[in-house]
Design a protein around this motif. Structure first.
Motif, PDB file in Angstrom:
ATOM      1  N   ALA A  55       0.830  -1.207   0.000  1.00  0.00           N
ATOM      2  CA  ALA A  55       0.000   0.000   0.000  1.00  0.00           C
ATOM      3  C   ALA A  55       0.860   1.251   0.000  1.00  0.00           C
ATOM      4  O   ALA A  55       0.551   2.233  -0.699  1.00  0.00           O
ATOM      5  N   GLY A  58       2.038   1.816  -3.341  1.00  0.00           N
ATOM      6  CA  GLY A  58       0.992   1.989  -4.333  1.00  0.00           C
ATOM      7  C   GLY A  58       1.048   0.938  -5.417  1.00  0.00           C
ATOM      8  O   GLY A  58       0.840   1.213  -6.596  1.00  0.00           O
ATOM      9  N   ARG A  59       1.320  -0.290  -4.993  1.00  0.00           N
ATOM     10  CA  ARG A  59       1.394  -1.370  -5.979  1.00  0.00           C
ATOM     11  C   ARG A  59       0.575  -2.565  -5.531  1.00  0.00           C
ATOM     12  O   ARG A  59       0.303  -2.731  -4.340  1.00  0.00           O
ATOM     13  N   ARG A 146       7.589   5.336  -4.127  1.00  0.00           N
ATOM     14  CA  ARG A 146       6.267   5.103  -4.682  1.00  0.00           C
ATOM     15  C   ARG A 146       6.434   4.516  -6.083  1.00  0.00           C
ATOM     16  O   ARG A 146       7.350   4.883  -6.816  1.00  0.00           O
TER      17      ARG A 146
END
Length: 217
Positions: A55, A58-59, A146
């Protein structure tokens, strides 16, 4: 709130390692320096920790998390039936910039994402990372950035991208070599280089001549 420790100072280094170990044991995240780029770490056996790692980056689960280990001997506990070619590569390039992809031991109680029964493993050549791994055991570690942004080569870059999603930041200075690790797939009949990086193809073939891959022009 995140805590940051300057590992160039002996007292901070010990306190930071203890803080990171405590955070990781409760499913929280830590950022650690490695010999390639800074890594975002979670307990490899904590499904909550790994979920938080994915998380934060962001994957999705379709990009499973690699595992860092603190010793060559650890690989046999994680990998099922490491081939002789794989063992020669590990002995030649660990600790260092080689990641191997192999069949995972089926009894391991972990969830690194959609691995399809495989695991990517590396032993880093960085004293701070190795000291932490000696106390925590295997860690799920991905680059501290990120998804879609450049990997962090300083702790400031990691803080800028990940902020308070990380509990502990271990500052080991600027990474000496920002080239990512070379990835070699050992799940087939012969080793196959999936990604070029810190260990060039010619060095791999000097150890195992059958390694498949395309050398850069």
């Amino acid at each position: 709130m995140s805590r940051r420790y300057d590992c160039s100072h002996p007292t901070d280094r010990i306190q930071g390692r203890n803080a990171a170990k405590a955070a990781l044991s409760t499913g929280l995240l830590a950022v650690v320096p490695t010999d390639t780029v800074y890594g975002l770490a979670a307990d490899a056996f904590s499904s909550d920790g790994v979920s938080s790692l994915l998380a934060a980056k962001g994957r999705g689960r379709d990009m499973p998390v690699p595992v860092l280990v603190g010793s060559v001997a650890t690989v046999d506990g994680l990998v099922a039936g490491l081939s002789e070619d794989g063992r020669r590569l590990v002995e030649a390039f660990w600790p260092g910039g080689l990641t191997i992809v192999a069949r995972a031991q089926p009894m391991l109680a972990w969830d690194l994402g959609d691995t399809r029964g495989t695991v990517a493993v590396r032993m880093p050549l960085h004293p701070v990372a190795l000291e932490l791994l000696a106390e925590t055991g295997p860690l799920a570690v991905s680059s501290a950035n990120r998804t879609g942004f450049p990997p962090a080569i300083t702790v400031d870059e990691a803080v800028e991208q990940l902020g308070d999603q990380v509990s502990v930041y271990l500052d080991g200075g600027r990474c000496a070599d920002s080239v990512p690790s070379t990835i070699v797939d050992l799940t087939g009949e012969v080793p196959r280089m999936l990604r070029g990086g810190a260990v060039p193809l010619e060095r791999l073939r000097a150890v195992v001549a059958s390694v498949q891959g395309v050398a850069p022009r």
